[in-house]
Scaffold this motif. Structure first.
Motif, PDB file in Angstrom:
ATOM      1  N   CYS A 191       0.837  -1.203   0.000  1.00  0.00           N
ATOM      2  CA  CYS A 191       0.000   0.000   0.000  1.00  0.00           C
ATOM      3  C   CYS A 191       0.868   1.248   0.000  1.00  0.00           C
ATOM      4  O   CYS A 191       2.051   1.209   0.349  1.00  0.00           O
ATOM      5  CB  CYS A 191      -0.916  -0.012   1.222  1.00  0.00           C
ATOM      6  SG  CYS A 191      -2.098  -1.382   1.203  1.00  0.00           S
ATOM      7  N   ASP A 192       0.268   2.371  -0.391  1.00  0.00           N
ATOM      8  CA  ASP A 192       1.070   3.594  -0.591  1.00  0.00           C
ATOM      9  C   ASP A 192       0.859   4.651   0.496  1.00  0.00           C
ATOM     10  O   ASP A 192       1.189   5.817   0.297  1.00  0.00           O
ATOM     11  CB  ASP A 192       0.770   4.186  -1.969  1.00  0.00           C
ATOM     12  CG  ASP A 192      -0.698   4.547  -2.142  1.00  0.00           C
ATOM     13  OD1 ASP A 192      -1.447   4.525  -1.141  1.00  0.00           O
ATOM     14  OD2 ASP A 192      -1.109   4.843  -3.287  1.00  0.00           O
ATOM     15  N   ALA A 196      -0.785   8.842  -3.602  1.00  0.00           N
ATOM     16  CA  ALA A 196      -0.740   8.272  -4.942  1.00  0.00           C
ATOM     17  C   ALA A 196       0.669   8.366  -5.496  1.00  0.00           C
ATOM     18  O   ALA A 196       1.302   9.429  -5.472  1.00  0.00           O
ATOM     19  CB  ALA A 196      -1.712   9.007  -5.857  1.00  0.00           C
ATOM     20  N   GLY A 197       1.162   7.238  -5.983  1.00  0.00           N
ATOM     21  CA  GLY A 197       2.505   7.207  -6.536  1.00  0.00           C
ATOM     22  C   GLY A 197       3.583   7.103  -5.479  1.00  0.00           C
ATOM     23  O   GLY A 197       4.771   7.113  -5.817  1.00  0.00           O
ATOM     24  N   SER A 252      -4.309   4.808  -1.376  1.00  0.00           N
ATOM     25  CA  SER A 252      -5.015   5.832  -2.158  1.00  0.00           C
ATOM     26  C   SER A 252      -5.860   5.215  -3.258  1.00  0.00           C
ATOM     27  O   SER A 252      -6.627   5.928  -3.918  1.00  0.00           O
ATOM     28  CB  SER A 252      -3.995   6.804  -2.783  1.00  0.00           C
ATOM     29  OG  SER A 252      -3.179   6.119  -3.733  1.00  0.00           O
ATOM     30  N   PHE A 253      -5.759   3.902  -3.473  1.00  0.00           N
ATOM     31  CA  PHE A 253      -6.519   3.260  -4.546  1.00  0.00           C
ATOM     32  C   PHE A 253      -7.435   2.201  -3.928  1.00  0.00           C
ATOM     33  O   PHE A 253      -7.169   1.694  -2.824  1.00  0.00           O
ATOM     34  CB  PHE A 253      -5.572   2.635  -5.584  1.00  0.00           C
ATOM     35  CG  PHE A 253      -4.552   1.700  -5.011  1.00  0.00           C
ATOM     36  CD1 PHE A 253      -4.802   0.333  -4.911  1.00  0.00           C
ATOM     37  CD2 PHE A 253      -3.316   2.182  -4.564  1.00  0.00           C
ATOM     38  CE1 PHE A 253      -3.861  -0.532  -4.391  1.00  0.00           C
ATOM     39  CE2 PHE A 253      -2.365   1.316  -4.038  1.00  0.00           C
ATOM     40  CZ  PHE A 253      -2.632  -0.042  -3.948  1.00  0.00           C
ATOM     41  N   PRO A 254      -8.522   1.856  -4.607  1.00  0.00           N
ATOM     42  CA  PRO A 254      -9.480   0.888  -4.056  1.00  0.00           C
ATOM     43  C   PRO A 254      -8.847  -0.492  -3.896  1.00  0.00           C
ATOM     44  O   PRO A 254      -8.200  -1.001  -4.822  1.00  0.00           O
ATOM     45  CB  PRO A 254     -10.613   0.860  -5.084  1.00  0.00           C
ATOM     46  CG  PRO A 254     -10.446   2.125  -5.867  1.00  0.00           C
ATOM     47  CD  PRO A 254      -8.974   2.404  -5.894  1.00  0.00           C
ATOM     48  N   VAL A 255      -9.047  -1.070  -2.725  1.00  0.00           N
ATOM     49  CA  VAL A 255      -8.554  -2.413  -2.448  1.00  0.00           C
ATOM     50  C   VAL A 255      -9.712  -3.227  -1.878  1.00  0.00           C
ATOM     51  O   VAL A 255     -10.424  -2.768  -0.983  1.00  0.00           O
ATOM     52  CB  VAL A 255      -7.380  -2.399  -1.442  1.00  0.00           C
ATOM     53  CG1 VAL A 255      -6.934  -3.833  -1.133  1.00  0.00           C
ATOM     54  CG2 VAL A 255      -6.222  -1.578  -1.981  1.00  0.00           C
ATOM     55  N   THR A 256      -9.900  -4.434  -2.399  1.00  0.00           N
ATOM     56  CA  THR A 256     -10.952  -5.311  -1.889  1.00  0.00           C
ATOM     57  C   THR A 256     -10.678  -5.664  -0.431  1.00  0.00           C
ATOM     58  O   THR A 256      -9.560  -6.044  -0.072  1.00  0.00           O
ATOM     59  CB  THR A 256     -11.024  -6.597  -2.720  1.00  0.00           C
ATOM     60  OG1 THR A 256     -11.264  -6.254  -4.091  1.00  0.00           O
ATOM     61  CG2 THR A 256     -12.125  -7.516  -2.217  1.00  0.00           C
TER      62      THR A 256
END
Length: 287
Positions: A191-192, A196-197, A252-256
Motif C-alpha cells: 500500500c502507498d 498516490a505514486g 489511495s486506490f481501491p482495495v478489496t
C-alpha cells in the motif's frame, strides 16, 4: 371472732377469682419471618477479564486480473484451514446489572437478568504463517470494549445466602486491526500510505463487529440488609466465530476488503452490589 372467721372464709372463696382477674396473659411469641429472594434488583459491579482470540482465514473471493491475479479465493493472512490464537492480559471492567427472582419450594430460586460491562480487553500477536513487508511480521490486534448478557439463573438459598448457576446469551463489541501485510488482495505490491505514486509499504486493515454467543457462570449472593445484597460471580463468554470484513486503511486506490474469521473466549470475575425492591412484605403470623 365470728367477723374474723367470716372475712377469712370470704377471702378463701374469692381468692381464685381475684387471682384470675389480676393475672396478665402472656403474649404469644411471633414466629421469625424468613428472608425471601422474591423481587427485583438493580446494581453495579467491577471486576477483571481475560480473553483469547482465535484467527483463521476463510479466503476472499477475487476476480481474475491476468497476469497478476489468478482469481478465486485469496488467502491474505494464513493458509486455508490454518488458525492461531492470541491471549490477552487481565483488563479491568465495570458495569451495571438488573433482574428479578422468584423463590419457591422453600429454598429454590429462579430468575432472569441482564448485565452490561465496559472494559478494555485485548491482545496483540504476530502472524505465525505469513511474513510482512520488508521482512517484518504482520501484527494482529483485537480489542473488546463492551460485553453484555441476558441470562436465566437457578439457585438454592440458605436464608440470606444464595448459591446459583446462570446461563444465556452473550454480546460483545469488538475491534480488530492488522498491520504490515506484504499484500492484500489486489494491492499485490503493498500500500502507498494514501499517497498516490508513493513508495509501497505494508498494508494495514481494520474491522469491527457487534457479536453474539453464549455465556455460563456461577456465583454466590449475600443479603446483608433488608434491601441490599452483595455478590461475587464467575462467567465464561464464548463469542461465536464470525467473518469480519477487514478494510485497507492506508491506500489511495481501491482495495478489496479481506475476510478474517475471528472467535473469542472471555473469562470474567466480578463483585457487585444490588438494591432489592418489589419484594413481598413481612408475613405476619396469625394465632
Amino acid at each position: 371472732m365470728k367477723k374474723f372467721l367470716l372475712l377469712s372464709s370470704a377471702i378463701v372463696v374469692a381468692g381464685p377469682a381475684l387471682a384470675a382477674d389480676l393475672a396478665v396473659k402472656a403474649q404469644p411469641m411471633a414466629a421469625p419471618v424468613p428472608y425471601t429472594w422474591t423481587g427485583c434488583h438493580v446494581g453495579g459491579h467491577v471486576g477483571a477479564g481475560w480473553d483469547r482470540t482465535t484467527y483463521s482465514d476463510p479466503g476472499t473471493p477475487l476476480a481474475a486480473v491476468p497476469p497478476f491475479i489468478a482469481g478465486g479465493l485469496n488467502q491474505n493472512f494464513m493458509p486455508a484451514g490454518a488458525a492461531f490464537s492470541a491471549k490477552g492480559g487481565a483488563a479491568v471492567l465495570g458495569g451495571v446489572q438488573a433482574g428479578c427472582d422468584y423463590q419457591f419450594a422453600s429454598n429454590w430460586v429462579i430468575g432472569i437478568g441482564g448485565d452490561f460491562s465496559w472494559t478494555n480487553l485485548g491482545s496483540v500477536a504476530n502472524d505465525p504463517f505469513f511474513g510482512g513487508k520488508n521482512g517484518n511480521p504482520v501484527a494482529f490486534s483485537s480489542r473488546t470494549n463492551e460485553i453484555a448478557s441476558i441470562t436465566g439463573r437457578v439457585g438454592y438459598a440458605w436464608d440470606r445466602v444464595l448459591f446459583y448457576g446462570k446461563g444465556g446469551a452473550a454480546y460483545a463489541h469488538d475491534k480488530y486491526t492488522t498491520a504490515n501485510s506484504a499484500a492484500i488482495n489486489n494491492a499485490m505490491f503493498g500500500c502507498d500510505n494514501g499517497i498516490a505514486g508513493g513508495a509501497f509499504v505494508g498494508c494495514n486493515t481494520a474491522g469491527s463487529a457487534d457479536r453474539w454467543g453464549w455465556t455460563a457462570g456461577v456465583g454466590v449472593e449475600w443479603a446483608f440488609a433488608s434491601n441490599w445484597s452483595a455478590m461475587v460471580e464467575y462467567n465464561h463468554y464464548c463469542i461465536d466465530p464470525k467473518t469480519i470484513s477487514m478494510r485497507v486503511v492506508n491506500t489511495s486506490f481501491p482495495v478489496t476488503a479481506a475476510n478474517l474469521n475471528v472467535g473469542h473466549d472471555i473469562d470474567v470475575i466480578k463483585v457487585g452490589i444490588n438494591y432489592r425492591f418489589w419484594s413481598p412484605g413481612a408475613v405476619v403470623a396469625r394465632y
